[in-house]
Design an enzyme around this catalytic site. Sequence first.
Site, PDB file in Angstrom:
ATOM      1  N   ARG A   1       0.868  -1.186   0.000  1.00  0.00           N
ATOM      2  CA  ARG A   1       0.000   0.000   0.000  1.00  0.00           C
ATOM      3  C   ARG A   1       0.897   1.226   0.000  1.00  0.00           C
ATOM      4  NH1 ARG A   1      -3.575  -2.656  -1.499  1.00  0.00           N
ATOM      5  NH2 ARG A   1      -5.645  -2.985  -0.604  1.00  0.00           N
TER       6      ARG A   1
ATOM      7  N   GLU B   1      -2.871   7.816  -3.746  1.00  0.00           N
ATOM      8  CA  GLU B   1      -3.387   7.247  -4.976  1.00  0.00           C
ATOM      9  C   GLU B   1      -4.707   7.912  -5.385  1.00  0.00           C
ATOM     10  OE1 GLU B   1      -2.309   3.074  -4.743  1.00  0.00           O
ATOM     11  OE2 GLU B   1      -4.126   2.651  -5.896  1.00  0.00           O
TER      12      GLU B   1
ATOM     13  N   HIS C   1      -1.445   0.279  -9.878  1.00  0.00           N
ATOM     14  CA  HIS C   1      -2.104  -0.630  -8.927  1.00  0.00           C
ATOM     15  C   HIS C   1      -2.738  -1.830  -9.665  1.00  0.00           C
ATOM     16  CE1 HIS C   1      -4.162  -0.772  -4.713  1.00  0.00           C
ATOM     17  NE2 HIS C   1      -3.931  -1.997  -5.183  1.00  0.00           N
TER      18      HIS C   1
HETATM   19  P1  NAP Z   1      -0.984 -11.562   4.687  1.00  0.00           P
HETATM   20  O1  NAP Z   1      -0.931 -12.955   4.193  1.00  0.00           O
HETATM   21  O2  NAP Z   1      -1.923 -11.232   5.780  1.00  0.00           O
HETATM   22  O3  NAP Z   1       0.514 -11.138   5.098  1.00  0.00           O
HETATM   23  C1  NAP Z   1       0.762  -9.936   5.755  1.00  0.00           C
HETATM   24  C2  NAP Z   1       2.152  -9.928   6.370  1.00  0.00           C
HETATM   25  O4  NAP Z   1       2.303  -8.676   7.066  1.00  0.00           O
HETATM   26  C3  NAP Z   1       2.395 -11.007   7.419  1.00  0.00           C
HETATM   27  O5  NAP Z   1       3.780 -11.290   7.448  1.00  0.00           O
HETATM   28  C4  NAP Z   1       1.975 -10.321   8.701  1.00  0.00           C
HETATM   29  O6  NAP Z   1       2.601 -10.837   9.863  1.00  0.00           O
HETATM   30  C5  NAP Z   1       2.490  -8.928   8.463  1.00  0.00           C
HETATM   31  N1  NAP Z   1       1.726  -7.966   9.270  1.00  0.00           N
HETATM   32  C6  NAP Z   1       0.426  -8.017   9.622  1.00  0.00           C
HETATM   33  N2  NAP Z   1       0.101  -6.953  10.378  1.00  0.00           N
HETATM   34  C7  NAP Z   1       1.221  -6.239  10.535  1.00  0.00           C
HETATM   35  C8  NAP Z   1       1.531  -5.047  11.226  1.00  0.00           C
HETATM   36  N3  NAP Z   1       0.598  -4.375  11.900  1.00  0.00           N
HETATM   37  N4  NAP Z   1       2.786  -4.583  11.194  1.00  0.00           N
HETATM   38  C9  NAP Z   1       3.735  -5.237  10.502  1.00  0.00           C
HETATM   39  N5  NAP Z   1       3.506  -6.391   9.807  1.00  0.00           N
HETATM   40  C10 NAP Z   1       2.258  -6.879   9.819  1.00  0.00           C
HETATM   41  O7  NAP Z   1      -1.360 -10.550   3.509  1.00  0.00           O
HETATM   42  P2  NAP Z   1      -1.117 -10.740   1.930  1.00  0.00           P
HETATM   43  O8  NAP Z   1      -2.235 -11.489   1.333  1.00  0.00           O
HETATM   44  O9  NAP Z   1       0.281 -11.214   1.720  1.00  0.00           O
HETATM   45  O10 NAP Z   1      -1.279  -9.212   1.438  1.00  0.00           O
HETATM   46  C11 NAP Z   1      -0.414  -8.209   1.931  1.00  0.00           C
HETATM   47  C12 NAP Z   1      -0.879  -6.848   1.457  1.00  0.00           C
HETATM   48  O11 NAP Z   1      -0.623  -6.704   0.059  1.00  0.00           O
HETATM   49  C13 NAP Z   1      -2.389  -6.589   1.560  1.00  0.00           C
HETATM   50  O12 NAP Z   1      -2.759  -6.175   2.860  1.00  0.00           O
HETATM   51  C14 NAP Z   1      -2.609  -5.504   0.538  1.00  0.00           C
HETATM   52  O13 NAP Z   1      -2.503  -4.235   1.147  1.00  0.00           O
HETATM   53  C15 NAP Z   1      -1.472  -5.689  -0.453  1.00  0.00           C
HETATM   54  N6  NAP Z   1      -1.941  -6.131  -1.789  1.00  0.00           N
HETATM   55  C16 NAP Z   1      -1.726  -5.327  -2.856  1.00  0.00           C
HETATM   56  C17 NAP Z   1      -2.106  -5.744  -4.112  1.00  0.00           C
HETATM   57  C18 NAP Z   1      -1.870  -4.896  -5.316  1.00  0.00           C
HETATM   58  O14 NAP Z   1      -2.681  -4.912  -6.221  1.00  0.00           O
HETATM   59  N7  NAP Z   1      -0.762  -4.177  -5.384  1.00  0.00           N
HETATM   60  C19 NAP Z   1      -2.752  -6.979  -4.281  1.00  0.00           C
HETATM   61  C20 NAP Z   1      -2.960  -7.763  -3.164  1.00  0.00           C
HETATM   62  C21 NAP Z   1      -2.546  -7.342  -1.911  1.00  0.00           C
HETATM   63  P3  NAP Z   1       1.932 -12.036  10.724  1.00  0.00           P
HETATM   64  O15 NAP Z   1       2.110 -13.263   9.895  1.00  0.00           O
HETATM   65  O16 NAP Z   1       2.678 -12.020  11.989  1.00  0.00           O
HETATM   66  O17 NAP Z   1       0.469 -11.654  10.893  1.00  0.00           O
HETATM   67  C1  GLV Z   2      -5.432  -4.924  -3.829  1.00  0.00           C
HETATM   68  O1  GLV Z   2      -4.765  -3.959  -3.669  1.00  0.00           O
HETATM   69  C2  GLV Z   2      -5.849  -5.805  -2.800  1.00  0.00           C
HETATM   70  O2  GLV Z   2      -5.621  -5.526  -1.616  1.00  0.00           O
HETATM   71  O3  GLV Z   2      -6.458  -6.834  -3.151  1.00  0.00           O
END
Ligand code: NAP
Ligand code: GLV
Length: 331
Positions: free
Chosen positions: A244, A273, A291
């Site tokens: 983000r 954004e 994005h």
């Molecule tokens: P996820 O599986 O929940 O992984 C999140 C990671 O961040 C885990 O290592 C988690 O640690 C850590 N975390 C959680 N809360 C935290 C905090 N408060 N401070 C520091 N670290 C923290 O999520 P994901 O599916 O990989 O997605 C991650 C992020 O990518 C989403 O939240 C979204 O914002 C972004 N995203 C962007 C796009 C795009 O289009 N660019 C697409 C999809 C997602 P723990 O394991 O200890 O909980």
């Molecule tokens: C996209 O940014 C998502 O969080 O799925």
Amino acid sequence: MSEPRFYVTAPIPDPGLPMLRAAGSVEMPDVAPDPAALRRACESGDYDVIIAQVRNPFDADLLRTARIRGISNFAVGYDNIDVAAATANAVMVGNTPDVLTDATADIAVLLMLAVGRRAVEADTFVRTGHFSGWRPDMFLGRDISGATLGLAGFGRIGRATARRALGFGMRVLFSPRPPGDRHVGDDELGEFAGRVRQVGWAELVGSSDYLSLHVPLTAETRHLVNAEVLRAMKSTAVLINTARGPVVDEDALVAALKAGEIAGAGLDVYEHEPQLAAGLAEVPNTVLLPHIGSATVSVRAEMARLCAENAIAMARGVVPPHPVNPEAWRS
Ligand code: NAP
Ligand code: GLV
């Protein structure tokens, strides 16, 4: 039970809308609602569930007066929603995890390759008629193989990025919950045990050739990468952000790129954004995407399916398949 009523803030791909229409009535404004229009829709009492996009803010004020059962976010991230306020007001939130993990990791790797190997500059060079033949000194970039990738966050997308990076012969370091520490044992590491190394945030920042962000946006991660962190990175390092925008202080990033404190950046997301920080578009050593982490035809269809399944369940008073705050209805 009365027919479910859905308010869809922006069209979602098939099979999402047909699923919603088969389950109930669908209202979808011609123009995406601004925050005031979204608030009116939420407090009207006319809808059970809002099908929302990441650009639709649901703050505590809106949620206090909302007469809805749920919000089905068309995204895995849900930082556009004040989840604590949603829970306090018995509003369930659903999201779309897993189906977009690989596509988003692909974009992180694409950005690493594109910045490291100067793909966009080189493409422009050819298109503008400057390519006059092979030269030994043309568009020399940075290695991917053998380079150190630092992953901030080691959840679904962080791990999928690690899997790809190992395939490229990179050394992979990670900090699971930066800037804090949480030890990840071998049982939790699974397939990655012995292949990646956990380090503290300071070491991750200081030793990465590519630093890639995979944390959600929260109060703790806002400006995780600030001027001080950028100064602590290698001057040859590249920052990748597919998480983000506000996880990075974008003004500080522009300043660091201009000053040569880091070598480049690949961004899919922006602090304000869709606006870019002043000067960002002019810095040459960046690749900027709009994005598109999850933007493949099949992934968006799967997100639409999950989003509709979540919405239909919530409208029927059933906990959705992918709840963010299942405790919202406990009381
Ligand atoms: P996820 O599986 O929940 O992984 C999140 C990671 O961040 C885990 O290592 C988690 O640690 C850590 N975390 C959680 N809360 C935290 C905090 N408060 N401070 C520091 N670290 C923290 O999520 P994901 O599916 O990989 O997605 C991650 C992020 O990518 C989403 O939240 C979204 O914002 C972004 N995203 C962007 C796009 C795009 O289009 N660019 C697409 C999809 C997602 P723990 O394991 O200890 O909980
Ligand atoms: C996209 O940014 C998502 O969080 O799925």
